[in-house]
Design a protein around this motif. Sequence first.
Motif, PDB file in Angstrom:
ATOM      1  N   ARG A 209     -47.367  90.181  67.677  1.00 55.49           N
ATOM      2  CA  ARG A 209     -46.789  88.941  67.940  1.00 55.49           C
ATOM      3  C   ARG A 209     -47.441  88.336  69.261  1.00 55.49           C
ATOM      4  O   ARG A 209     -46.471  88.223  70.274  1.00 55.49           O
ATOM      5  CB  ARG A 209     -45.416  88.826  67.813  1.00 55.49           C
ATOM      6  CG  ARG A 209     -45.081  89.677  66.762  1.00 55.49           C
ATOM      7  CD  ARG A 209     -43.606  89.647  66.377  1.00 55.49           C
ATOM      8  NE  ARG A 209     -42.850  88.357  66.498  1.00 55.49           N
ATOM      9  CZ  ARG A 209     -41.583  88.253  66.388  1.00 55.49           C
ATOM     10  NH1 ARG A 209     -40.702  89.325  66.556  1.00 55.49           N
ATOM     11  NH2 ARG A 209     -41.083  87.083  66.680  1.00 55.49           N
ATOM     12  N   PRO A 210     -48.705  88.188  69.498  1.00 54.94           N
ATOM     13  CA  PRO A 210     -49.444  87.827  70.919  1.00 54.94           C
ATOM     14  C   PRO A 210     -48.695  86.303  71.446  1.00 54.94           C
ATOM     15  O   PRO A 210     -48.336  86.403  72.585  1.00 54.94           O
ATOM     16  CB  PRO A 210     -50.615  87.942  70.760  1.00 54.94           C
ATOM     17  CG  PRO A 210     -50.889  87.702  69.214  1.00 54.94           C
ATOM     18  CD  PRO A 210     -49.598  88.412  68.632  1.00 54.94           C
ATOM     19  N   ALA A 211     -48.465  85.645  70.580  1.00 49.50           N
ATOM     20  CA  ALA A 211     -48.094  84.078  70.812  1.00 49.50           C
ATOM     21  C   ALA A 211     -46.703  84.082  71.450  1.00 49.50           C
ATOM     22  O   ALA A 211     -46.212  83.626  72.467  1.00 49.50           O
ATOM     23  CB  ALA A 211     -48.389  82.986  69.889  1.00 49.50           C
ATOM     24  N   ALA A 219     -39.893  89.382  75.250  1.00 51.34           N
ATOM     25  CA  ALA A 219     -38.757  89.773  74.075  1.00 51.34           C
ATOM     26  C   ALA A 219     -39.401  88.617  73.012  1.00 51.34           C
ATOM     27  O   ALA A 219     -39.530  87.670  73.306  1.00 51.34           O
ATOM     28  CB  ALA A 219     -37.746  89.846  74.440  1.00 51.34           C
ATOM     29  N   PRO A 220     -39.515  89.407  71.698  1.00 47.31           N
ATOM     30  CA  PRO A 220     -39.725  88.177  70.622  1.00 47.31           C
ATOM     31  C   PRO A 220     -38.815  87.429  70.437  1.00 47.31           C
ATOM     32  O   PRO A 220     -37.636  87.531  70.591  1.00 47.31           O
ATOM     33  CB  PRO A 220     -39.848  89.059  69.547  1.00 47.31           C
ATOM     34  CG  PRO A 220     -39.392  90.415  69.728  1.00 47.31           C
ATOM     35  CD  PRO A 220     -39.582  90.633  71.200  1.00 47.31           C
ATOM     36  N   SER A 221     -39.115  85.891  70.113  1.00 46.27           N
ATOM     37  CA  SER A 221     -38.166  85.018  69.723  1.00 46.27           C
ATOM     38  C   SER A 221     -37.482  84.991  68.501  1.00 46.27           C
ATOM     39  O   SER A 221     -36.436  84.263  68.269  1.00 46.27           O
ATOM     40  CB  SER A 221     -38.529  83.630  70.234  1.00 46.27           C
ATOM     41  OG  SER A 221     -39.956  83.270  69.500  1.00 46.27           O
ATOM     42  N   GLY A 222     -37.960  85.712  67.433  1.00 46.18           N
ATOM     43  CA  GLY A 222     -37.616  85.448  66.096  1.00 46.18           C
ATOM     44  C   GLY A 222     -37.981  86.779  65.435  1.00 46.18           C
ATOM     45  O   GLY A 222     -38.540  87.968  65.882  1.00 46.18           O
ATOM     46  N   PRO A 223     -37.462  86.807  64.103  1.00 45.12           N
ATOM     47  CA  PRO A 223     -37.386  87.867  63.261  1.00 45.12           C
ATOM     48  C   PRO A 223     -38.916  88.376  62.794  1.00 45.12           C
ATOM     49  O   PRO A 223     -39.134  89.578  62.444  1.00 45.12           O
ATOM     50  CB  PRO A 223     -36.539  87.898  62.206  1.00 45.12           C
ATOM     51  CG  PRO A 223     -36.343  86.585  62.083  1.00 45.12           C
ATOM     52  CD  PRO A 223     -36.681  85.837  63.651  1.00 45.12           C
ATOM     53  N   ALA A 224     -39.473  87.455  62.768  1.00 48.25           N
ATOM     54  CA  ALA A 224     -41.037  87.555  61.831  1.00 48.25           C
ATOM     55  C   ALA A 224     -41.809  86.947  62.753  1.00 48.25           C
ATOM     56  O   ALA A 224     -41.727  85.945  63.761  1.00 48.25           O
ATOM     57  CB  ALA A 224     -40.911  86.762  60.704  1.00 48.25           C
ATOM     58  N   PRO A 225     -43.259  87.221  62.547  1.00 47.29           N
ATOM     59  CA  PRO A 225     -44.317  86.622  63.336  1.00 47.29           C
ATOM     60  C   PRO A 225     -44.390  85.144  63.097  1.00 47.29           C
ATOM     61  O   PRO A 225     -44.280  84.688  61.927  1.00 47.29           O
ATOM     62  CB  PRO A 225     -45.217  87.425  62.656  1.00 47.29           C
ATOM     63  CG  PRO A 225     -45.043  88.639  62.511  1.00 47.29           C
ATOM     64  CD  PRO A 225     -43.837  88.491  61.924  1.00 47.29           C
ATOM     65  N   THR A 226     -44.688  84.302  64.060  1.00 47.32           N
ATOM     66  CA  THR A 226     -44.782  82.825  63.993  1.00 47.32           C
ATOM     67  C   THR A 226     -46.268  82.683  63.502  1.00 47.32           C
ATOM     68  O   THR A 226     -47.135  83.376  63.435  1.00 47.32           O
ATOM     69  CB  THR A 226     -44.647  82.130  65.235  1.00 47.32           C
ATOM     70  OG1 THR A 226     -45.688  82.768  66.114  1.00 47.32           O
ATOM     71  CG2 THR A 226     -43.142  82.604  65.655  1.00 47.32           C
ATOM     72  N   PRO A 227     -46.473  81.233  62.820  1.00 47.22           N
ATOM     73  CA  PRO A 227     -47.757  80.906  62.590  1.00 47.22           C
ATOM     74  C   PRO A 227     -48.895  81.095  63.792  1.00 47.22           C
ATOM     75  O   PRO A 227     -50.044  81.427  63.400  1.00 47.22           O
ATOM     76  CB  PRO A 227     -47.754  79.476  62.245  1.00 47.22           C
ATOM     77  CG  PRO A 227     -46.459  79.410  61.697  1.00 47.22           C
ATOM     78  CD  PRO A 227     -45.580  80.215  62.521  1.00 47.22           C
ATOM     79  N   GLY A 228     -48.451  80.932  65.100  1.00 44.34           N
ATOM     80  CA  GLY A 228     -49.340  80.987  66.163  1.00 44.34           C
ATOM     81  C   GLY A 228     -49.779  82.440  66.367  1.00 44.34           C
ATOM     82  O   GLY A 228     -50.460  82.816  66.892  1.00 44.34           O
ATOM     83  N   ASP A 229     -48.748  83.359  66.104  1.00 40.34           N
ATOM     84  CA  ASP A 229     -48.972  84.835  66.259  1.00 40.34           C
ATOM     85  C   ASP A 229     -50.065  85.120  65.200  1.00 40.34           C
ATOM     86  O   ASP A 229     -51.018  85.945  65.534  1.00 40.34           O
ATOM     87  CB  ASP A 229     -47.691  85.541  65.933  1.00 40.34           C
ATOM     88  CG  ASP A 229     -46.824  85.461  66.918  1.00 40.34           C
ATOM     89  OD1 ASP A 229     -47.182  85.305  68.115  1.00 40.34           O
ATOM     90  OD2 ASP A 229     -45.553  85.510  66.606  1.00 40.34           O
TER      91      ASP A 229
END
Length: 341
Positions: A209-211, A219-229
Motif C-alpha cells: 500500500r505505497p500510496a 500507518a494505513p488509512s483503511g482496511p484494504a488497498p486503495t485504487p492509488g495503491d
Amino acid sequence: MATGLIALLDDIAGLAKLAAASLDDAASQATRAGAKAVGVVIDDTAVTPRYVTGFSASRELPIIGKIALGSLRNKLLFLLPGALALSFLAPFLLTPLLMLGGAYLCFEGAEKVVEALWPHGGGEEAEPATPRDAGAVEDQKVASAIKTDFILSAEIMALTLAGVAEAGLATQVFVLAAVGIGITGLVYGVVALIVKADDVGLALAREERPASTLFGLRAPSGPAPTPGDRRLRPLTRAVGRGLVRLMPALLRGLGIVGTAAMIWVGGGILVHGLEGFGLAALGHGIAHAAEAVGDRVPFGEAAAEWVVTAALSGVVGLVVGALLIPVARHLVTPALASLRA
C-alpha cells in the motif's frame, strides 16, 4: 561628532566587507583544497561499507555514526593541530610526508589490483577469533574502521594544508576545519545512503500500500488497498527490486573507482612532489602529452587533457605501487611484526 560617527560607521562597514571577502576567499580555498583530496574521499567511501557487513539492519546506521564521530575526532583534535604544528615548525617536511602518503596510496591501490588479478586464498593467515559478544564485535569493527580512516584522513589533511601553505593561520584553521567537517559529512552521508539503499529497496518491493502509507512511513488509512495503491504498487515494486539488484554492482563499481582514484592521486602527488625537488622532467612529460592530445581533439580539450594527465599519473602510481609491494611484504611487515613481538 556626527562626522566622526559617520567615519566610524564607514570604517566598520569597510572592515565588515574585508572580513566577508576574507571569509569568501577562505571558503573558495577550502573548496579547491577539498577537491584535491577527491581520490582519497572516493576510496574512503568505497572502503567503509564493508565494516557494517554481517550486522543487523538496526545496527548499520549507529555503527556508521560511531565511525563518523571517530573520523571527525581524528581530523579536528589530532590531525588539524598536528598539521598546523608541522606547517610552522618544520614546513620543509610537508612535501616529503605528502609524497610518503602518496606512495602509500599507490601501494594500497596496486595491492588491490594485484589481488584482483591474482587472488591468493590458501596463503593468508587465519584471522584471530572474534569475541562472541555482539557488542564487542561491533566495537572491534568500529575501532578497525577508525584506524583505517585515520590514515586516509591524514592524507586528506596533508593535501588540504599543501593547498593553503602560504595562507595565514586563521585561513589555514578555517580551511582545514571546513574540509575536515565537510568531507566527513559527505563520505559518511553517502555511506549511510549506500548501506541502507538495499533495505529501502526491499521495503518498497514488499509494500502493498505505497500510496496510503506514504511508502511505508505512516500507518494505513483503511482496511484494504486503495485504487492509488494499486496504480502505484507496480512502480514502487519495480524500483525496490531494482535497488536490491543494483547495490552489489554499485559497491563493486565504487570499489574499482576508489582503487583507480587512489592510484592516480598517489601518482600525481609523487609527480608534483618531484617537481618541488627540482625533478620536473616527469611532470613536464605528462603535461606535454596531455597538451598534445588536447590539441588534437575537436572539442572538450580540457577534459581530454585531464583524462591523459590522470591516466599517466595512474601509470606512475601503479609502477611505484607494484615496486613497493615486495618491499612492504618482505621488509616492512616483518619489521613491524618484530617490533610488536
